[in-house]
Design an enzyme around this catalytic site. Structure first.
Site, PDB file in Angstrom:
ATOM      1  N   CYS A   1     122.729  -8.730 -83.356  1.00 53.01           N
ATOM      2  CA  CYS A   1     121.910  -7.617 -82.860  1.00 53.01           C
ATOM      3  C   CYS A   1     122.174  -6.297 -83.579  1.00 53.01           C
ATOM      4  O   CYS A   1     121.550  -5.289 -83.281  1.00 53.01           O
ATOM      5  CB  CYS A   1     122.088  -7.453 -81.356  1.00 53.01           C
ATOM      6  SG  CYS A   1     121.395  -8.847 -80.446  1.00 53.01           S
TER       7      CYS A   1
ATOM      8  N   GLU B   1     115.362  -8.888 -71.072  1.00 52.68           N
ATOM      9  CA  GLU B   1     115.309  -8.812 -72.531  1.00 52.68           C
ATOM     10  C   GLU B   1     114.875 -10.144 -73.138  1.00 52.68           C
ATOM     11  O   GLU B   1     114.156 -10.186 -74.128  1.00 52.68           O
ATOM     12  CB  GLU B   1     116.695  -8.419 -73.054  1.00 52.68           C
ATOM     13  CG  GLU B   1     116.780  -8.262 -74.541  1.00 52.68           C
ATOM     14  CD  GLU B   1     118.153  -7.806 -74.990  1.00 52.68           C
ATOM     15  OE1 GLU B   1     118.430  -6.591 -74.900  1.00 52.68           O
ATOM     16  OE2 GLU B   1     118.952  -8.650 -75.421  1.00 52.68           O
TER      17      GLU B   1
ATOM     18  N   HIS C   1     105.870  -1.281 -78.602  1.00 56.29           N
ATOM     19  CA  HIS C   1     105.701  -1.336 -80.056  1.00 56.29           C
ATOM     20  C   HIS C   1     106.362  -0.152 -80.769  1.00 56.29           C
ATOM     21  O   HIS C   1     105.878   0.323 -81.794  1.00 56.29           O
ATOM     22  CB  HIS C   1     104.226  -1.487 -80.438  1.00 56.29           C
ATOM     23  CG  HIS C   1     103.727  -2.873 -80.170  1.00 56.29           C
ATOM     24  ND1 HIS C   1     103.324  -3.267 -78.912  1.00 56.29           N
ATOM     25  CD2 HIS C   1     103.610  -3.947 -80.983  1.00 56.29           C
ATOM     26  CE1 HIS C   1     102.964  -4.535 -78.965  1.00 56.29           C
ATOM     27  NE2 HIS C   1     103.130  -4.987 -80.212  1.00 56.29           N
TER      28      HIS C   1
END
Length: 154
Positions: free
Chosen positions: A25, A136, A75
């Site tokens: 990550c 998530e 986005h």
């Protein structure tokens, strides 16, 4: 009258990177987030009130959450503003991409704290934010509960 909890759910796509993290990550990647927003209050009992029987109109809650969270984060790519990702962020912005430079490491845990603050400040005085669940992935989520955070609950 009884206090009632109501929940509205939201979906949005957001990218992020975890600066200094020792796993995958640390790379820029994204998630299809699912946010559950639960508020608590007393249903309106005034005869003739247009929202009789409601704690809060789901449409009103939707407007708040969209304005404070979804419209901003959908986005977009979130970076910790104190990380070296700032150069990448500036490049992306210069090419028309939506970037959020956060005061925090953009983990689900920190994002859900940020969302709780944003939403709480917009709720009417007679309505409290009860909890948020930010999913998530299909198997991982962070949860904020007002009872666990009395200093930040409205």
């Amino acid at each position: 009258m009884s206090r009632i909890r109501i929940t509205k759910e939201f979906n949005f796509e957001t990218g992020h990177a975890l600066y200094g993290y020792d796993g995958k990550c640390r790379n820029v990647h994204g998630h299809s987030y699912h946010l559950s927003v639960t508020i608590i209050g007393t249903p309106i009992t005034e005869t003739g009130h247009i929202k009789l029987g409601m704690v809060m109109d789901f449409g009103d809650l939707k407007k708040i959450v969209n304005e404070e969270v979804v419209d901003l984060f959908d986005h977009a790519t979130v970076f910790n503003k104190n990380s070296p990702h700032i150069e990448l962020a500036r490049t992306l912005e210069s090419q028309g991409h939506r970037v959020i430079l956060a005061d925090y490491q953009p983990t689900s845990e920190n994002m859900v704290i940020d969302f709780a603050e944003r939403i709480s400040k917009r709720l009417p005085a007679n309505i409290q934010l009860h909890s948020l669940k930010l999913r998530e992935t299909g198997t991982a989520y962070a949860e904020w509960v007002a009872a666990d955070n009395p200093e930040s609950a409205s």
